[in-house]
Design a protein around this motif. Structure first.
Motif, PDB file in Angstrom:
ATOM      1  N   UNK A 130      25.532 -28.976  43.328  1.00 41.34           N
ATOM      2  CA  UNK A 130      26.293 -29.791  42.116  1.00 41.34           C
ATOM      3  C   UNK A 130      26.118 -28.583  41.158  1.00 41.34           C
ATOM      4  N   UNK A 131      25.967 -27.455  40.987  1.00 41.55           N
ATOM      5  CA  UNK A 131      26.090 -26.268  40.299  1.00 41.55           C
ATOM      6  C   UNK A 131      27.211 -26.001  39.707  1.00 41.55           C
ATOM      7  N   UNK A 132      28.191 -26.159  40.632  1.00 47.42           N
ATOM      8  CA  UNK A 132      29.424 -25.737  40.295  1.00 47.42           C
ATOM      9  C   UNK A 132      29.869 -26.707  39.113  1.00 47.42           C
ATOM     10  N   UNK A 133      29.701 -28.023  39.357  1.00 42.99           N
ATOM     11  CA  UNK A 133      30.287 -28.859  38.200  1.00 42.99           C
ATOM     12  C   UNK A 133      29.143 -28.932  36.711  1.00 42.99           C
ATOM     13  N   UNK A 134      27.928 -28.624  36.988  1.00 41.56           N
ATOM     14  CA  UNK A 134      27.071 -28.191  35.875  1.00 41.56           C
ATOM     15  C   UNK A 134      27.604 -26.966  34.937  1.00 41.56           C
ATOM     16  N   UNK A 135      28.054 -25.811  35.789  1.00 42.81           N
ATOM     17  CA  UNK A 135      28.606 -24.730  34.893  1.00 42.81           C
ATOM     18  C   UNK A 135      30.020 -25.164  34.237  1.00 42.81           C
ATOM     19  N   UNK A 136      30.745 -25.885  35.029  1.00 43.79           N
ATOM     20  CA  UNK A 136      31.966 -25.955  34.517  1.00 43.79           C
ATOM     21  C   UNK A 136      31.781 -27.142  33.199  1.00 43.79           C
ATOM     22  N   UNK A 137      30.865 -27.951  33.099  1.00 42.30           N
ATOM     23  CA  UNK A 137      30.724 -28.991  32.264  1.00 42.30           C
ATOM     24  C   UNK A 137      30.074 -28.293  30.989  1.00 42.30           C
ATOM     25  N   UNK A 138      29.076 -27.566  31.363  1.00 44.13           N
ATOM     26  CA  UNK A 138      28.256 -26.898  30.211  1.00 44.13           C
ATOM     27  C   UNK A 138      29.229 -25.955  29.297  1.00 44.13           C
ATOM     28  N   UNK A 139      30.033 -25.428  30.046  1.00 42.80           N
ATOM     29  CA  UNK A 139      30.891 -24.083  29.313  1.00 42.80           C
ATOM     30  C   UNK A 139      32.383 -24.758  29.150  1.00 42.80           C
ATOM     31  N   UNK A 140      32.481 -25.990  29.479  1.00 42.69           N
ATOM     32  CA  UNK A 140      33.807 -26.682  29.345  1.00 42.69           C
ATOM     33  C   UNK A 140      34.992 -25.873  30.034  1.00 42.69           C
ATOM     34  N   UNK A 141      34.754 -25.493  31.219  1.00 42.93           N
ATOM     35  CA  UNK A 141      35.674 -24.572  31.928  1.00 42.93           C
ATOM     36  C   UNK A 141      36.391 -25.466  32.702  1.00 42.93           C
TER      37      UNK A 141
ATOM     38  N   UNK B 252      29.617 -19.963  42.492  1.00 44.12           N
ATOM     39  CA  UNK B 252      30.603 -19.113  42.925  1.00 44.12           C
ATOM     40  C   UNK B 252      30.547 -19.086  44.317  1.00 44.12           C
ATOM     41  N   UNK B 253      29.255 -18.600  44.978  1.00 40.81           N
ATOM     42  CA  UNK B 253      29.062 -18.304  46.333  1.00 40.81           C
ATOM     43  C   UNK B 253      29.429 -19.766  47.233  1.00 40.81           C
ATOM     44  N   UNK B 254      28.916 -21.018  46.762  1.00 41.01           N
ATOM     45  CA  UNK B 254      29.554 -22.066  47.224  1.00 41.01           C
ATOM     46  C   UNK B 254      30.949 -22.355  47.361  1.00 41.01           C
ATOM     47  N   UNK B 255      31.417 -21.935  46.249  1.00 45.17           N
ATOM     48  CA  UNK B 255      32.897 -22.125  46.301  1.00 45.17           C
ATOM     49  C   UNK B 255      33.596 -21.396  47.258  1.00 45.17           C
ATOM     50  N   UNK B 256      33.110 -20.262  47.239  1.00 43.87           N
ATOM     51  CA  UNK B 256      33.792 -19.214  48.496  1.00 43.87           C
ATOM     52  C   UNK B 256      33.195 -19.477  49.846  1.00 43.87           C
ATOM     53  N   UNK B 257      32.344 -20.621  50.325  1.00 38.80           N
ATOM     54  CA  UNK B 257      32.002 -20.764  51.427  1.00 38.80           C
ATOM     55  C   UNK B 257      31.115 -19.711  51.660  1.00 38.80           C
ATOM     56  N   UNK B 258      30.062 -19.086  50.809  1.00 42.77           N
ATOM     57  CA  UNK B 258      29.146 -18.268  51.223  1.00 42.77           C
ATOM     58  C   UNK B 258      28.088 -18.887  51.050  1.00 42.77           C
ATOM     59  N   UNK B 259      27.585 -20.080  50.524  1.00 43.09           N
ATOM     60  CA  UNK B 259      26.442 -20.709  50.480  1.00 43.09           C
ATOM     61  C   UNK B 259      26.757 -22.202  50.603  1.00 43.09           C
TER      62      UNK B 259
END
Lengths: 301, 301
Positions: A174-185, A163-170
């Motif tokens: 690759x964690x974003x893709x990991x989260x999306x894939x894992x939960x199928x979001x 989330x933080x990377x997505x909002x340019x706070x970090x």
């Protein structure tokens, strides 16, 4: 002697029957979740009874010397008394012995002796016994106030960093893709209804941990940070528990799902050695076996 | 023109009626909580209607040009559509305009112009408008995944640090006594049933923040760390929101309960200036007034 050991846990209930002279497991059985804070007292007792009956039937045994039971979610004395009373109603035996899941994990991990255990699974806790049998612990405060370094903590950190990377706070990760894939979001916003649904999905979030380990090994900086911090938190937890013992102990047993990752186990080992000059070793026996040790001790007393 | 502005929030619903020519508040009324994710759609609508009726009655007004309503917990388009439909059933007027609580906070804070606002209350979010009216935000992910630097975050950090110090995982701090006194607990373990009771007590935990500020000013290292980190997190949030605007903005409005502490406001100001060369200013008008601006804009369109 034939003794049954039951690990009544948050995701499953495991029952083993052990021939204590031969130190041999005769049979095993498995039933549903039995954390009574979650499923309720009645359901927990039902699962425990079912596991025991299945194991006895499989082994063709009608009589046991004793049964030891370790209960998840029953850390407090009042909880144990309550479940002991309830079980008494449905079982016609007096040789039932109850304790917390941490207690049987310790006895299993150390092979029945005293010492301390660090449990790093969905939650995190370090637990030990003083000379006089008094219990000491660090951690075990649950997913909101505690559980530092646990599977849940690692999974949640992964979501937060995404989330933080997505909002340019970090930094990008690759964690974003990991989260999306894992939960199928399809987008991270789907985390919001997922997390704030009626019951916090602890196990589902903890299930992210192995993928975070993989990502860290593949060089993702954010994932590596999480793993390093988790290992440091667990080492701190172990150290603080050992400080509370009334004897010098320079090693601690490790149990729980996270320890199955040789990558993470290595990280943890290094943190303990570097920061506290402590050694770690893998649990010698399961928590269910620890419940057998517990029953055996009680018989001897 | 007489326009009502309603701030339908998580702890109360505030309604003001404004004479827009004179830029003057005619009357005020206040009713209960109206975050519809929490209290439900019907209850939220009831509180809103009640607040409006009370305000009209007090002012002796039967007819309004328009009503602007900002809703907590209604960040998504689907939410707004749902509540608009429900309100339509009980109100016989077409001049009702709805938006999120962040939107009216922005309009109130900036005095009706565009820009961005950092809201640091029980939760945390930074919100702004692009030239084309598109909404941008950072934060607002709620107490488990987000709310960094918020009152809830500060209160929870205080509880966590108290626990860690108690377990010799961190340096001693006065935060333990603060937590015990604030909640009237005799030991920290009482946090467990308190936190894990059915609904996470967000506001009660956020209510710890002012006492944490006091402790920090009195030199408690752990409390100071929390304040510094909260200010840094909020500054990061503000910065990331401003990055998403399609115009250069070197200042941001601040709103929410935390800003009332001049100590914390000063910390935040310093972090923004030092880390991002950004200025901050206090909200010019309330969120309810922002709802009036919103209705006024809609009438003009």
């Amino acid at each position: 002697m034939l003794i049954a050991g039951i690990d009544a846990g948050g995701s499953k209930t495991e029952c083993i029957i052990v021939d204590t002279e031969k130190d041999k497991i005769i049979t095993r059985a498995q039933t549903g979740a039995a954390n009574y804070q979650v499923v309720g007292l009645e359901a927990a007792c039902r699962e425990i009874k079912l596991a025991l009956e299945q194991a006895k039937k499989r082994a063709g045994i009608s009589c046991l010397k004793a049964v030891g039971i370790g209960l998840a979610g029953a850390g407090r004395r009042e909880d144990l008394v309550k479940i002991e009373r309830e079980m008494g109603k449905i079982m016609n035996s007096r040789n039932f012995f109850f304790s917390s899941d941490a207690h049987i994990a310790l006895l299993g991990a150390t092979g029945g002796s005293t010492g301390a255990v660090l449990i790093a699974g969905t939650g995190s806790i370090a637990y030990g016994l003083k000379k006089n049998g008094a219990k000491i612990r660090s951690g075990g405060w649950g997913p909101i106030i505690g559980d530092e370094g646990s599977g849940f903590w690692i999974g949640l950190e992964a979501a937060k960093k995404a989330v933080r990377a997505e909002e340019m706070r970090a930094e990008k990760t690759e964690l974003k893709n990991l989260v999306l894939e894992h939960f199928n979001f399809s987008k991270l916003e789907e985390l919001i209804p997922f997390i704030y649904q009626q019951q916090l999905p602890r196990q589902k979030i903890a299930a992210l941990a192995p993928a975070v380990f993989d990502l860290a090994q593949n060089g993702d900086e954010a994932a590596l940070e999480i793993c390093q911090e988790a290992a440091a938190e667990l080492a701190l937890l172990a150290h603080s528990a050992l400080l509370k013992l009334d004897y010098q102990e320079d090693k601690i047993a490790a149990a729980g799902g996270l320890i199955k990752s040789s990558y993470f186990y290595q990280l943890l080992k290094e943190k303990l050695r570097e920061n506290y000059e402590l050694e770690i070793y893998k649990a010698k026996k399961s928590a269910a076996y620890g419940a057998v040790f517990m029953a055996l001790r009680e018989l001897e007393n």
